[in-house]
Write a protein that holds these residues in place. Structure first.
Motif, PDB file in Angstrom:
ATOM      1  N   LEU A   1     -13.382  50.014  60.826  1.00 47.59           N
ATOM      2  CA  LEU A   1     -12.852  50.342  62.143  1.00 47.59           C
ATOM      3  C   LEU A   1     -13.952  50.258  63.196  1.00 47.59           C
ATOM      4  O   LEU A   1     -15.072  50.739  62.978  1.00 47.59           O
ATOM      5  N   ALA A   2     -13.623  49.698  64.343  1.00 50.94           N
ATOM      6  CA  ALA A   2     -14.587  49.648  65.438  1.00 50.94           C
ATOM      7  C   ALA A   2     -14.908  51.052  65.929  1.00 50.94           C
ATOM      8  O   ALA A   2     -16.035  51.343  66.347  1.00 50.94           O
ATOM      9  N   ARG A   3     -13.914  51.922  65.901  1.00 52.70           N
ATOM     10  CA  ARG A   3     -14.114  53.327  66.226  1.00 52.70           C
ATOM     11  C   ARG A   3     -13.020  54.129  65.523  1.00 52.70           C
ATOM     12  O   ARG A   3     -12.021  53.567  65.084  1.00 52.70           O
ATOM     13  N   LEU A   4     -13.221  55.448  65.458  1.00 55.42           N
ATOM     14  CA  LEU A   4     -12.230  56.302  64.811  1.00 55.42           C
ATOM     15  C   LEU A   4     -11.738  57.330  65.817  1.00 55.42           C
ATOM     16  O   LEU A   4     -12.484  58.209  66.249  1.00 55.42           O
ATOM     17  N   ASP A   5     -10.464  57.221  66.193  1.00 57.97           N
ATOM     18  CA  ASP A   5      -9.862  58.172  67.122  1.00 57.97           C
ATOM     19  C   ASP A   5      -9.300  59.393  66.405  1.00 57.97           C
ATOM     20  O   ASP A   5      -9.328  60.495  66.955  1.00 57.97           O
ATOM     21  N   ALA A   6      -8.753  59.201  65.199  1.00 54.98           N
ATOM     22  CA  ALA A   6      -8.129  60.329  64.520  1.00 54.98           C
ATOM     23  C   ALA A   6      -7.965  60.060  63.041  1.00 54.98           C
ATOM     24  O   ALA A   6      -7.803  58.911  62.611  1.00 54.98           O
ATOM     25  N   VAL A   7      -8.002  61.143  62.270  1.00 53.52           N
ATOM     26  CA  VAL A   7      -7.556  61.161  60.882  1.00 53.52           C
ATOM     27  C   VAL A   7      -6.209  61.876  60.898  1.00 53.52           C
ATOM     28  O   VAL A   7      -6.091  62.984  61.441  1.00 53.52           O
ATOM     29  N   VAL A   8      -5.187  61.241  60.329  1.00 48.03           N
ATOM     30  CA  VAL A   8      -3.821  61.727  60.460  1.00 48.03           C
ATOM     31  C   VAL A   8      -3.288  62.117  59.085  1.00 48.03           C
ATOM     32  O   VAL A   8      -3.255  61.293  58.164  1.00 48.03           O
ATOM     33  N   PHE A   9      -2.847  63.375  58.946  1.00 46.58           N
ATOM     34  CA  PHE A   9      -2.299  63.892  57.701  1.00 46.58           C
ATOM     35  C   PHE A   9      -0.780  63.803  57.738  1.00 46.58           C
ATOM     36  O   PHE A   9      -0.143  64.232  58.707  1.00 46.58           O
ATOM     37  N   THR A  10      -0.188  63.269  56.654  1.00 41.14           N
ATOM     38  CA  THR A  10       1.263  63.208  56.547  1.00 41.14           C
ATOM     39  C   THR A  10       1.657  63.328  55.079  1.00 41.14           C
ATOM     40  O   THR A  10       0.804  63.470  54.197  1.00 41.14           O
ATOM     41  N   GLY A  11       2.955  63.264  54.790  1.00 40.95           N
ATOM     42  CA  GLY A  11       3.447  63.442  53.428  1.00 40.95           C
ATOM     43  C   GLY A  11       3.629  64.920  53.114  1.00 40.95           C
ATOM     44  O   GLY A  11       3.216  65.804  53.890  1.00 40.95           O
ATOM     45  N   GLY A  12       4.235  65.224  51.981  1.00 40.96           N
ATOM     46  CA  GLY A  12       4.562  66.598  51.638  1.00 40.96           C
ATOM     47  C   GLY A  12       3.374  67.534  51.639  1.00 40.96           C
ATOM     48  O   GLY A  12       3.453  68.661  52.146  1.00 40.96           O
ATOM     49  N   ILE A  13       2.232  67.097  51.096  1.00 39.05           N
ATOM     50  CA  ILE A  13       1.031  67.924  51.088  1.00 39.05           C
ATOM     51  C   ILE A  13       0.339  67.872  52.447  1.00 39.05           C
ATOM     52  O   ILE A  13      -0.065  68.898  52.998  1.00 39.05           O
ATOM     53  N   GLY A  14       0.202  66.679  52.994  1.00 38.63           N
ATOM     54  CA  GLY A  14      -0.488  66.526  54.272  1.00 38.63           C
ATOM     55  C   GLY A  14       0.162  67.300  55.396  1.00 38.63           C
ATOM     56  O   GLY A  14      -0.519  67.844  56.274  1.00 38.63           O
ATOM     57  N   GLU A  15       1.487  67.386  55.374  1.00 35.70           N
ATOM     58  CA  GLU A  15       2.212  68.085  56.434  1.00 35.70           C
ATOM     59  C   GLU A  15       2.269  69.591  56.232  1.00 35.70           C
ATOM     60  O   GLU A  15       2.384  70.342  57.210  1.00 35.70           O
ATOM     61  N   ASN A  16       2.185  70.041  54.977  1.00 44.50           N
ATOM     62  CA  ASN A  16       2.493  71.440  54.694  1.00 44.50           C
ATOM     63  C   ASN A  16       1.355  72.266  54.122  1.00 44.50           C
ATOM     64  O   ASN A  16       1.447  73.505  54.133  1.00 44.50           O
ATOM     65  N   SER A  17       0.293  71.646  53.629  1.00 44.33           N
ATOM     66  CA  SER A  17      -0.789  72.418  53.020  1.00 44.33           C
ATOM     67  C   SER A  17      -1.953  72.572  53.991  1.00 44.33           C
ATOM     68  O   SER A  17      -2.808  71.685  54.112  1.00 44.33           O
TER      69      SER A  17
END
Length: 412
Positions: A319-335
């Motif tokens: 990546l030229a730059r990193l704006d965000a790390v994005v959590f999703t999915g059952g664990i990513g959204e709820n844990s």
């Protein structure tokens, strides 16, 4: 239900299940959704969710065609079936042939069948659902949406294995990646959420559930991902091992007397969080056990978080730059605890945790869980069905693009 706009039906067919959702593309939430499960058994049922109510009906012995017929009868009773103009079908593996969603023809079905060798547990079941839906709704336009398609932009240097290239040429052995529909949807929502330029941004999307994968997205394009030829490669998962030395597998096979099928079962069904903890593949069970002092559960969660953070570090490179790390999915959204554990390991990126925001962001809510500055840490609920409906509608309804923002409200 007075609206007469055309509807898009989404079908996700497994070996013994049929998940469905019906969308009016001018509305944020599905009109109907549900699941037929345990198909082919005496315990087969179909569950409908409509207007805030749920209804489960026994369909003992029903196969996919009978389940689809039951779905169609339900939609007919509610005056909806005649409005279905598009049917979007989730297809797990499109190989190198399918780089985008396509309208289904006999040639396309043949191509999906050819890719079944790469996904023998999934593509045949997907074809069963396609045939059942086409028989029940012959006047609708049917569209295949492939889990692998989003990753077909990954460059050769990232998708090749350092194996004899005859296996690449003759058997299609390379990295393909999965969860593409989820990664694409979540990346688009993150761009909207942060107000980023769609043509100039960098994201790492973490789809964390019983299956888990990470993808580097540069300017809306997948440039690298953690899964490979199969969904075994990459992160630690519920029962899949993720990255492991191939030599360790041959050593285990020789010493433990495992044949290829037994080895395959071990890496897919006996490993991951289950194998590490020797307790469970369910993150919620492990978190509760770890809080009570279970050493195996704590170790499994630590390995899980460490591998995620290490993969984020690797995916930062293209990546030229990193704006965000994005959590999703059952664990990513709820844990919140898994997110906190991962973010604590990403200090080298300048990321820090907002503990209050992290605890408050769960149960389908989107939000930023990091402190000020970039990269941000976001939680963004995924909605693969909505993305499939969007693709199906954009192809079926006079090829008019369906604006991504049509669906944005549902995730807010």
């Amino acid at each position: 239900m007075a609206n007469c706009s055309p509807l898009a039906l989404v079908v996700n067919c497994g070996s013994s299940s049929l998940k469905f959702a019906l969308f009016d593309t001018s509305m944020p939430a599905p009109l109907v959704d549900g699941l037929a499960e345990r198909l082919g058994s005496d315990e087969a049922t179909i569950r409908f969710h409509i207007d805030g109510t749920r209804r489960t009906t026994p369909i003992a012995g029903a196969g996919h065609q009978q389940a689809f017929d039951a779905l169609l009868a339900f939609l007919t009773d509610h005056g909806l079936s005649a409005r279905i103009g598009a049917v979007g079908h989730r297809v797990v593996h499109g190989g190198e042939r399918f780089t985008t969603s396509v309208e289904i023809t006999e040639e396309v079905m043949a191509g999906i069948a050819e890719c079944a060798v790469l996904a023998p547990l999934h593509n045949p079941a997907n074809l069963v659902g396609i045939r059942a839906a086409m028989a029940a709704l012959p006047d609708a336009r049917h569209v295949a949406v492939f889990d692998t398609a989003f990753h077909q932009t990954i460059p050769e240097e990232a998708y090749l294995y350092a194996l004899p290239q005859r296996f690449r040429r003759d058997l299609g052995v390379r990295r393909y990646g999965f969860h593409g529909t989820s990664h694409r949807y979540v990346a688009g929502r993150a761009v909207e959420f942060l107000g980023l330029d769609p043509k100039d941004h960098g994201l790492i999307v973490l789809h964390l559930g019983n299956g888990a994968s990470a993808t580097a997205v540069r300017n809306g394009i997948s440039v690298d991902t953690s899964m490979g030829l199969t969904p075994v490669e990459g992160l630690v998962m519920g029962t899949r091992c993720g990255d492991v030395d191939a030599g360790a597998l041959t050593y285990i096979a020789r010493r433990a007397g495992l044949d290829v099928d037994a080895l395959d079962a071990m890496v897919n069904k006996e490993s991951g969080l289950l194998g590490l903890s020797e307790l469970s593949n369910d993150c919620r069970t492990l978190e509760a056990a770890a809080a009570e002092g279970h050493a195996g559960a704590r170790m499994a969660l630590d390995v899980f978080a460490y591998r995620i953070a290490r993969t984020v570090g690797a995916l930062r490179m293209p990546l030229a730059r990193l704006d965000a790390v994005v959590f999703t999915g059952g664990i990513g959204e709820n844990s919140a605890s898994v997110r906190a554990s991962v973010i604590a390991r990403l200090g080298f990126l300048g990321m820090n945790l907002d503990e209050a925001a992290n605890r408050a962001t769960t149960g389908g809510n989107a939000g930023c869980v990091s402190g000020p500055g970039r990269p941000a840490a976001l939680v963004m609920p995924t909605d693969e069905e909505r993305m499939i409906a969007c693709d199906a509608a954009s192809i079926a309804f006079s090829n008019a693009p369906v604006a991504f923002s049509v669906f944005a409200e549902a995730a807010e």
